[in-house]
Design an enzyme around this catalytic site. Structure first.
Site, PDB file in Angstrom:
ATOM      1  CE  LYS A 142      -7.091  -0.309   5.870  1.00 22.23           C
ATOM      2  NZ  LYS A 142      -7.990   0.221   4.844  1.00 22.23           N
ATOM      3  CG  HIS A 190      -1.954   0.994   1.315  1.00 21.71           C
ATOM      4  ND1 HIS A 190      -1.700   2.311   1.672  1.00 21.71           N
ATOM      5  CD2 HIS A 190      -3.287   0.907   1.101  1.00 21.71           C
ATOM      6  CE1 HIS A 190      -2.847   2.977   1.661  1.00 21.71           C
ATOM      7  NE2 HIS A 190      -3.822   2.162   1.316  1.00 21.71           N
ATOM      8  CD  GLN A 220      -6.845  -4.817   4.273  1.00 17.03           C
ATOM      9  OE1 GLN A 220      -7.741  -5.599   4.594  1.00 17.03           O
ATOM     10  NE2 GLN A 220      -7.092  -3.579   3.887  1.00 17.03           N
TER      11      GLN A 220
END
Length: 412
Positions: A232, A129, A209
């Protein structure tokens, strides 16, 4: 559960009922939210914890001495302990509060960067990312560091043989994602760390993640730093955390200056607090930290392996229905990947696909997903992404596929 027990059989429908937003409609259709890799929705437990604090227990933390400050401080520091348990950190003092995963990575880059010399090497992967690329580019621009890149294979996995060849005596930092936000690939971060440490390099793992869908045991991984973000992880925005080993945090200089991060301030000198407070200048995100603690406590009632199995089953259901579909290309299908389905449709821009799917209440993301080097690796200018979370069901997967078929036909 309220008594601390864990539910080993996961019921997605019961979990889904705890998310108020998932009962709404979009464009006259039931909402099918498949954008959790960008930001997950919030359960009632998180909403209630933050409202409860605002209504009856809010004050600034640390050194207040009065009742409200003591109550807020206890809740704030309890949340830090919750994050430490979640990551299997040795102690709460290994957890630094940040505004998110991006700030956590920037904190490490800013600190380690002060000892970087021209020609020193930083290894990242092609699947990172931008949050785990740009801070290292800053060190390339400002300190003369050399960026080296771990290639991504056609199936979306890292080329570990190439990684081993990149390591050398000038390697100072290895920064890799635990789980790709585009491919769903779960990387062998323990092995990556072991190899890097054999050359004396520090290792930062981007767990934004991985902390949600992978096994985020920092002691088992062995990394020096692990970054996560709250939004998240079913928590609020504006909050994240950085794990650092005691030795690694002790070696980092302050990131920002202000209140809380100091020990003494005089006219001619200043001394700094020990970690984690050394890196927490100013009033911290109190409500958000409490909300993140509530999110992790809520998540802890479920068996993580059962959640992973469920998410993968929903992904597999959607993937099976898409098998053989004309003009469809799926990006990243390595074994053991997480429940992220990134795709393109020949003859249609991903943005257009996402907009048509939205007409049917299906929310997917489209664009470069803040991973431009990875997009270029696969020859993409844009792609669409459906990311599945614990509250998604096979009915959601069917609605996704049905909407995608309609979108493909629209652009035929």
């Amino acid at each position: 559960m309220a008594d601390g027990s864990v539910v080993t059989r996961f019921d997605p429908y019961a979990a889904r009922a705890q998310f108020p937003i998932l009962s709404r409609s979009v464009n006259g259709k039931p909402l099918v939210y498949l954008d959790s890799a960008a930001s997950a929705q919030k359960p009632r437990a998180v909403i209630d914890a933050m409202v409860r604090t605002m209504e009856g227990g809010y004050a600034n933390v640390h050194r207040g001495l009065h009742t409200l400050s003591n109550e807020a401080t206890e809740a704030f520091e309890t949340a830090r302990e919750t994050v430490a348990r979640f990551l299997n950190a040795p102690a709460a003092s290994n957890i630094v509060w940040t505004r998110g995963g991006t700030e956590a990575i920037n904190l490490v880059a800013a600190g380690l960067g002060q000892s970087i010399e021209p020609g020193d090497e930083i290894i990242v992967s092609q699947m990172e990312h931008h949050s785990n690329i740009v801070p290292w580019h800053l060190l390339r621009e400002r300190r003369g560091a050399v960026l080296k890149w771990i290639p991504v294979l056609d199936d979306g996995s890292l080329d570990m043989a190439a990684y081993a060849e990149l390591l050398g005596p000038r390697t100072k930092i290895v920064a890799v994602t635990h789980m790709s936000n585009v491919l769903g690939t779960i990387n062998p971060v323990a092995e990556i760390t072991r190899l890097a440490h054999s050359f004396g390099a520090r290792v930062l793992v981007d767990g934004c993640q991985g902390a949600v869908h992978g096994d985020a045991d920092v002691q088992a991984i062995g990394c020096d730093f692990y970054a996560l973000t709250g939004h998240k992880l079913y928590g609020p925005t504006g909050i994240g955390a950085l794990f650092g080993t005691t030795e690694a945090l002790d070696a980092l200089p302050p990131y920002q200056g202000g209140g809380e991060m100091i020990e003494t301030v005089e006219m001619d000198r200043v001394t700094y607090a020990k970690p984690p407070h050394r890196f927490e200048a100013g009033t911290p995100p109190i409500l958000e930290a409490i909300g993140l603690g509530a999110a992790i406590d809520w998540l802890a009632q479920y068996d993580k392996a059962a959640i992973t199995t469920h998410e993968r089953a929903v992904y597999d259901h959607a993937r099976a229905r898409l098998d053989g579909m004309n003009r469809l290309r799926v990006i990243g299908e390595t074994e053991g990947k997480g429940a992220i389905l990134t795709f393109t449709v020949e003859g249609a821009h991903a943005h257009d696909i996402a907009q048509v799917m939205d007409r049917y209440g299906v929310a997917v993301r489209a664009g470069l997903h803040c991973a431009e080097p990875l997009a270029k690796r696969f020859g993409l200018t844009s792609s669409a992404r459906a990311s599945f979370a614990l509250y998604n069901t096979t009915e959601d997967a069917d609605a996704f596929v049905d909407a995608l078929i309609k979108a493909r036909e629209f652009f035929a």
